[in-house]
Motif scaffolding. Structure first.
Motif, PDB file in Angstrom:
ATOM      1  N   LEU A  12       0.847  -1.193   0.000  1.00 25.77           N
ATOM      2  CA  LEU A  12       0.000   0.000   0.000  1.00 25.77           C
ATOM      3  C   LEU A  12       0.882   1.242   0.000  1.00 25.77           C
ATOM      4  O   LEU A  12       1.729   1.411   0.879  1.00 25.77           O
ATOM      5  CB  LEU A  12      -0.904   0.032   1.244  1.00 25.77           C
ATOM      6  N   ASP A  25      -3.376   0.681  -3.871  1.00 27.01           N
ATOM      7  CA  ASP A  25      -3.227  -0.755  -3.631  1.00 27.01           C
ATOM      8  C   ASP A  25      -2.536  -1.381  -4.846  1.00 27.01           C
ATOM      9  O   ASP A  25      -3.054  -1.344  -5.960  1.00 27.01           O
ATOM     10  CB  ASP A  25      -4.617  -1.370  -3.430  1.00 27.01           C
ATOM     11  N   SER A 108       4.043   2.970  -3.370  1.00 23.66           N
ATOM     12  CA  SER A 108       3.757   1.534  -3.465  1.00 23.66           C
ATOM     13  C   SER A 108       4.854   0.809  -4.254  1.00 23.66           C
ATOM     14  O   SER A 108       5.339  -0.251  -3.833  1.00 23.66           O
ATOM     15  CB  SER A 108       2.393   1.330  -4.137  1.00 23.66           C
TER      16      SER A 108
END
Length: 297
Positions: A12, A25, A108
């Protein structure tokens, strides 16, 4: 503790601002914005509890604290990244575009590429945190002191002594009760007109002249407004100092209190008296200098 690459299936990226957190995500490609509040973050992050997930955010000077506490509560491993390292990572790809979703996506990716090397965040001891803040503040103050000392060594730091006119004005101002070494350069810089104004003009310029507030038959208390904003606070301190001594100004202040004047009104009157006296003494000194100066042949 190190986050092992084999354990992590989802990373994340969490871009934190004062009011919001943007989440990206890596598994679903989903991006959403969440209020930077514990309840909202808890609701958004709860689905990741118990999964092989690593959360990555940047250090933002404290705005990330709520997020990190929620991640700790949900037992989701987290890494608080150094912004400089993240920026260097992004620049290595030659990318410059920047907004919250883009930053979250890069965080991420940064976490996924370097997962095996990233330390998991652990809360510091509260006393340790306070100590770190105090030491950081002290270092800031030391740096500020060095800057100010360097400014004092600059060629323009002693300009008053290099000018005959400014030296004369400064000497005249220092002879007024309450005016000290801090107020003198302020008056010289902000009120260069001193010595050329009448008492009403100088009081108005300093913001201590009472202005009428009347309308038709109605009449209210006069108030002091306007003037140059830097002068009035300094004059207030000068008035407090002058009222403590045995000068005629202190005597005038006591007389005003004895006449049942409120302290605020009495101090304003003293401020006006100080600036009026200062104006008169500078004027007299300048006139005396003109009389002494030899007439060119």
């Amino acid at each position: 503790m190190m986050a092992e690459l084999a354990e992590i299936q989802c990373v994340l990226g969490l871009d934190v601002s004062c009011n919001t957190v943007t989440l990206f995500d890596s598994c679903t490609g989903r991006c959403l914005t969440i209020a930077n509040e514990a309840d909202a973050l808890r609701t958004a992050l709860q689905p990741y509890q118990g999964t092989a997930t690593l959360a990555v955010c940047e250090a933002t000077g404290g705005h990330e604290d709520t997020l990190l506490c929620v991640l700790l509560e949900l037992a989701i491993p987290a890494h608080r990244a150094d912004p400089a390292k993240v920026n260097a990572y992004i620049k290595s790809f030659g990318k410059r575009a920047k907004n919250d979703p883009i930053d979250a996506r890069w965080l991420s990716r940064y976490g996924r590429d370097r997962a095996a090397m990233l330390l998991r965040w652990q809360p510091a001891n509260p006393t340790q945190q306070k100590l770190e803040l105090l030491v950081a503040r002290r270092l800031d103050l030391v740096a500020m002191r060095v800057q100010e000392q360097n400014r004092l060594k600059a060629p323009r730091s002693s300009l008053i002594g290099e000018s005959r006119d400014l030296t004369l004005r400064a000497k005249s101002l220092r002879s007024v009760p309450g005016i000290g070494p801090v107020l003198v350069p302020l008056l010289l810089a902000v009120m260069p007109e001193l010595g050329t104004l009448n008492r009403r003009q100088v009081a108005s310029l300093a913001g201590v002249a009472p202005h009428p507030k009347d309308s038709g038959k109605a009449s209210w208390h006069r108030s002091t407004t306007g003037g140059r904003r830097q002068i009035r606070p300094a004059l207030f301190i000068a008035a407090l100092a002058a009222c403590r001594g045995n000068s005629p100004i202190a005597t005038a202040y006591k007389a005003l209190l004895k006449a049942a004047k409120p302290k605020r009104v009495a101090l304003t009157a003293i401020m006006r008296k100080i600036i009026t006296i200062a104006n008169a003494r500078v004027r007299d000194a300048l006139q005396q200098q003109k009389q002494i100066m030899p007439v060119p042949a």
